[in-house]
Design a protein around this motif. Structure first.
Motif, PDB file in Angstrom:
ATOM      1  N   ILE A   1      -5.291   2.713  -1.873  1.00 48.91           N
ATOM      2  CA  ILE A   1      -6.616   2.438  -2.443  1.00 48.91           C
ATOM      3  C   ILE A   1      -6.532   1.333  -3.476  1.00 48.91           C
ATOM      4  O   ILE A   1      -7.343   0.407  -3.486  1.00 48.91           O
ATOM      5  CB  ILE A   1      -7.219   3.723  -3.056  1.00 48.91           C
ATOM      6  CG1 ILE A   1      -7.511   4.720  -1.945  1.00 48.91           C
ATOM      7  CG2 ILE A   1      -8.463   3.404  -3.852  1.00 48.91           C
ATOM      8  CD1 ILE A   1      -7.994   6.060  -2.427  1.00 48.91           C
ATOM      9  N   LEU A   2      -5.519   1.391  -4.344  1.00 44.04           N
ATOM     10  CA  LEU A   2      -5.361   0.384  -5.384  1.00 44.04           C
ATOM     11  C   LEU A   2      -5.135  -1.003  -4.779  1.00 44.04           C
ATOM     12  O   LEU A   2      -5.782  -1.986  -5.180  1.00 44.04           O
ATOM     13  CB  LEU A   2      -4.195   0.764  -6.297  1.00 44.04           C
ATOM     14  CG  LEU A   2      -3.831  -0.237  -7.391  1.00 44.04           C
ATOM     15  CD1 LEU A   2      -4.965  -0.316  -8.403  1.00 44.04           C
ATOM     16  CD2 LEU A   2      -2.540   0.158  -8.067  1.00 44.04           C
TER      17      LEU A   2
ATOM     18  N   TYR B   1      -5.741  -2.135  -1.617  1.00 43.95           N
ATOM     19  CA  TYR B   1      -6.847  -2.661  -0.815  1.00 43.95           C
ATOM     20  C   TYR B   1      -8.059  -3.011  -1.669  1.00 43.95           C
ATOM     21  O   TYR B   1      -8.761  -3.989  -1.397  1.00 43.95           O
ATOM     22  CB  TYR B   1      -7.205  -1.694   0.308  1.00 43.95           C
ATOM     23  CG  TYR B   1      -6.070  -1.557   1.298  1.00 43.95           C
ATOM     24  CD1 TYR B   1      -5.550  -2.671   1.929  1.00 43.95           C
ATOM     25  CD2 TYR B   1      -5.491  -0.320   1.568  1.00 43.95           C
ATOM     26  CE1 TYR B   1      -4.495  -2.570   2.820  1.00 43.95           C
ATOM     27  CE2 TYR B   1      -4.439  -0.206   2.457  1.00 43.95           C
ATOM     28  CZ  TYR B   1      -3.945  -1.337   3.077  1.00 43.95           C
ATOM     29  OH  TYR B   1      -2.895  -1.236   3.958  1.00 43.95           O
ATOM     30  N   LEU B   2      -8.304  -2.260  -2.733  1.00 45.37           N
ATOM     31  CA  LEU B   2      -9.387  -2.595  -3.653  1.00 45.37           C
ATOM     32  C   LEU B   2      -9.091  -3.914  -4.369  1.00 45.37           C
ATOM     33  O   LEU B   2      -9.965  -4.781  -4.485  1.00 45.37           O
ATOM     34  CB  LEU B   2      -9.596  -1.480  -4.667  1.00 45.37           C
ATOM     35  CG  LEU B   2     -10.697  -1.713  -5.706  1.00 45.37           C
ATOM     36  CD1 LEU B   2     -12.053  -1.825  -5.013  1.00 45.37           C
ATOM     37  CD2 LEU B   2     -10.710  -0.592  -6.718  1.00 45.37           C
ATOM     38  N   ALA B   3      -7.859  -4.081  -4.839  1.00 47.37           N
ATOM     39  CA  ALA B   3      -7.479  -5.326  -5.505  1.00 47.37           C
ATOM     40  C   ALA B   3      -7.576  -6.498  -4.538  1.00 47.37           C
ATOM     41  O   ALA B   3      -8.029  -7.595  -4.912  1.00 47.37           O
ATOM     42  CB  ALA B   3      -6.062  -5.216  -6.062  1.00 47.37           C
TER      43      ALA B   3
ATOM     44  N   GLY C   1       0.813  -1.213   0.000  1.00 46.17           N
ATOM     45  CA  GLY C   1       0.000   0.000   0.000  1.00 46.17           C
ATOM     46  C   GLY C   1       0.841   1.255   0.000  1.00 46.17           C
ATOM     47  O   GLY C   1       0.511   2.248  -0.656  1.00 46.17           O
TER      48      GLY C   1
ATOM     49  N   MET D   1      -9.599  -6.752  -1.933  1.00 39.00           N
ATOM     50  CA  MET D   1     -11.024  -7.056  -1.709  1.00 39.00           C
ATOM     51  C   MET D   1     -11.611  -7.817  -2.891  1.00 39.00           C
ATOM     52  O   MET D   1     -12.368  -8.767  -2.711  1.00 39.00           O
ATOM     53  CB  MET D   1     -11.812  -5.772  -1.457  1.00 39.00           C
ATOM     54  CG  MET D   1     -11.578  -5.192  -0.089  1.00 39.00           C
ATOM     55  SD  MET D   1     -12.647  -3.796   0.365  1.00 39.00           S
ATOM     56  CE  MET D   1     -13.046  -3.023  -1.139  1.00 39.00           C
ATOM     57  N   LEU D   2     -11.281  -7.407  -4.109  1.00 37.80           N
ATOM     58  CA  LEU D   2     -11.779  -8.110  -5.295  1.00 37.80           C
ATOM     59  C   LEU D   2     -11.250  -9.540  -5.341  1.00 37.80           C
ATOM     60  O   LEU D   2     -11.984 -10.479  -5.659  1.00 37.80           O
ATOM     61  CB  LEU D   2     -11.382  -7.355  -6.565  1.00 37.80           C
ATOM     62  CG  LEU D   2     -12.122  -6.061  -6.830  1.00 37.80           C
ATOM     63  CD1 LEU D   2     -11.494  -5.328  -8.006  1.00 37.80           C
ATOM     64  CD2 LEU D   2     -13.585  -6.323  -7.080  1.00 37.80           C
ATOM     65  N   TYR D   3      -9.988  -9.722  -5.031  1.00 39.56           N
ATOM     66  CA  TYR D   3      -9.367 -11.040  -5.035  1.00 39.56           C
ATOM     67  C   TYR D   3     -10.053 -11.971  -4.026  1.00 39.56           C
ATOM     68  O   TYR D   3     -10.389 -13.114  -4.349  1.00 39.56           O
ATOM     69  CB  TYR D   3      -7.878 -10.889  -4.720  1.00 39.56           C
ATOM     70  CG  TYR D   3      -7.108 -12.179  -4.724  1.00 39.56           C
ATOM     71  CD1 TYR D   3      -6.584 -12.690  -5.899  1.00 39.56           C
ATOM     72  CD2 TYR D   3      -6.880 -12.881  -3.545  1.00 39.56           C
ATOM     73  CE1 TYR D   3      -5.861 -13.868  -5.906  1.00 39.56           C
ATOM     74  CE2 TYR D   3      -6.167 -14.060  -3.538  1.00 39.56           C
ATOM     75  CZ  TYR D   3      -5.656 -14.553  -4.714  1.00 39.56           C
ATOM     76  OH  TYR D   3      -4.947 -15.716  -4.715  1.00 39.56           O
TER      77      TYR D   3
END
Length: 98
Positions: A55-56, A58-60, A49, A62-64
């Motif tokens: 943001i990039l 943690y978003l990745a 991070g 969560m999607l994973y």
């Protein structure tokens, strides 16, 4: 006026039918392996991070984990549907022999 909604459930597409049944257990295992890899990566998230943007990363992440969870759920549902379908076929075969 009442709108009836279908129950929320992840199941194999109808066009696959029973062909997706044997994929249930391998897909659930794959999802579990992906989820365990995500757990193993947790200590490195703060470093990544800081390097690449929080943001990039943690978003990745969560999607994973969402994809891993969906694979686990789909695999378990598919395996359970296959087991239930095979049970109905076996009981119908027993009944026809009588």
């Amino acid at each position: 006026m009442t709108i009836e909604r279908p129950p929320l459930r992840i199941a194999p597409p109808p066009e696959l039918g029973s062909a997706a049944g044997p994929l249930g257990v391998p897909v659930a295992v794959l999802g579990l392996v992906l989820f365990l890899a995500a757990v193993a990566a947790l200590p490195r998230l703060s470093f990544w991070g800081g390097e690449y943007g929080g943001i990039l990363i943690y978003l990745a992440f969560m999607l994973y984990t969402a994809v891993a969870g969906a694979l686990i759920r789909w695999g378990i549902d598919t395996a359970a549907d296959r087991r239930a379908r095979l049970g109905r076929v076996r009981s119908a075969a027993r009944e026809s022999r009588r």
